[in-house]
Design a protein around this motif. Structure first.
Motif, short mmCIF file in Angstrom:
data_model
loop_
_atom_site.label_atom_id
_atom_site.label_comp_id
_atom_site.label_asym_id
_atom_site.label_seq_id
_atom_site.Cartn_x
_atom_site.Cartn_y
_atom_site.Cartn_z
N GLY A 1 0.80 -1.22 0.00
CA GLY A 1 0.00 0.00 0.00
C GLY A 1 0.83 1.26 0.00
N TRP B 1 -3.47 2.32 -1.42
CA TRP B 1 -4.93 2.24 -1.39
C TRP B 1 -5.44 3.00 -0.17
CZ3 TRP B 1 -5.80 -0.19 3.21
CH2 TRP B 1 -4.83 -1.10 3.66
N GLN C 1 -13.49 -1.52 -0.13
CA GLN C 1 -12.10 -1.69 0.28
C GLN C 1 -11.38 -2.67 -0.62
OE1 GLN C 1 -9.92 -0.40 3.45
NE2 GLN C 1 -9.22 -0.61 1.36
N ASP D 1 -10.42 -1.08 -3.97
CA ASP D 1 -9.24 -0.22 -3.88
C ASP D 1 -7.95 -1.06 -3.87
OD1 ASP D 1 -9.84 2.49 -3.99
OD2 ASP D 1 -8.80 2.91 -2.12
N LYS D 2 -7.95 -2.14 -3.11
CA LYS D 2 -6.75 -2.98 -3.01
C LYS D 2 -6.46 -3.71 -4.32
CE LYS D 2 -6.81 -3.75 2.00
NZ LYS D 2 -6.83 -4.76 3.07
N ALA E 1 -5.08 -1.14 -6.75
CA ALA E 1 -3.74 -0.72 -6.34
C ALA E 1 -2.70 -1.78 -6.66
CB ALA E 1 -3.74 -0.41 -4.85
#
Length: 255
Positions: free
Chosen positions: A108, A114, A230, A233-234, A237
């Motif tokens: 991250g 993220w 969530q 986003d991960k 990313a």
């Protein structure tokens, strides 16, 4: 004195101009405060007393009622506790870039960063049901007969190695399009955003941001029938970070 004059030096047009300046200055300050509902105040890892973003101050807390019985959300709010930053500065100097300390595509940091988002799916505005679901559930949807169908076809990384096989397509019901490809990578079921995949005329999939071996470690979904904000986003990313971290030469300078 002419029309609109108040004194020999002040008239109505001049007062109107001054009032506009005051209004515009207040509007800039208000918008600047409202822009700081997330990500502020700025903190300095080298100076615990530093709190950036004090210009015009921080906005007051505001609570939003979320649709479809999802509760409320208050911003600005305190940063979540227990968040581990998996990166460090090679040179302990303000402004020096961070470098990941583990798996760069999962830590991250940098292009693989993220945001902390709710572990809930994005919902349809009308019905309150998950808007992104696999085609095995959205049975009214199908692949246009003139387009290649990637289901059952291999997925290759930038190194030409096969990373898995496409098992399903995930549909965005609000904006009719394919958002994700579901991939069987060994014993795992992983996802890749459609924006990171290129489908050839025979249905084979090419992902230029990662190598074939990286699919096995890609983020997935806890629920096989929907993806949370969530998780989205991960997933994005991970593949975005691959453009810098997937190959060693990508992190080197380009001359």
């Amino acid at each position: 004195m002419g029309t609109g004059a108040i004194t020999e030096y002040i008239d109505l047009a001049q007062l109107t101009l001054y009032a506009f300046w005051l209004f515009f200055f207040g509007l800039v300050g208000y918008l600047h405060r409202e822009n700081k509902r997330e990500g502020y105040p700025l903190l300095d890892s080298h100076n615990e007393n530093y709190r950036g973003g004090d210009l015009f101050g921080m906005p007051q807390e505001k609570t939003y009622i979320l649709p479809h019985g999802q509760g409320t959300r208050t911003v600005p709010k305190a940063e979540p506790e227990g968040y581990e930053l998996k990166a460090e500065q090679p040179v302990p100097a303000p402004g020096f870039p961070l470098e990941p300390t583990g798996n760069a595509m999962l830590d991250g940091v940098g292009p693989a960063a993220w945001a902390i988002r709710p572990e809930k799916p994005d919902l349809n505005h009308d019905h309150g049901t998950p808007r992104i679901i696999p085609m095995r559930i959205a049975q009214d949807w199908s692949v246009e007969s003139r387009d290649p169908d990637p289901r059952g076809r291999p997925v290759y990384g930038v190194d030409g190695e096969q990373g898995g096989t496409v098992t399903d397509l995930w549909i965005d019901l609000s904006e009719p399009c394919v958002r994700y490809l579901e991939i069987a990578a060994g014993e795992r079921r992983v996802m890749i955003p459609m924006t990171f995949a290129r489908i050839k005329s025979n249905g084979d999939v090419i992902a230029k941001s990662v190598c074939g071996k990286h699919f096995a470690e890609a983020p997935s979904t806890a629920n096989p029938d929907f993806v949370t904000l969530q998780e989205e986003d991960k997933i994005g990313a991970y593949y975005g970070g691959g453009y810098l971290y997937a190959l060693p030469e990508r992190t080197e300078p380009v001359l």
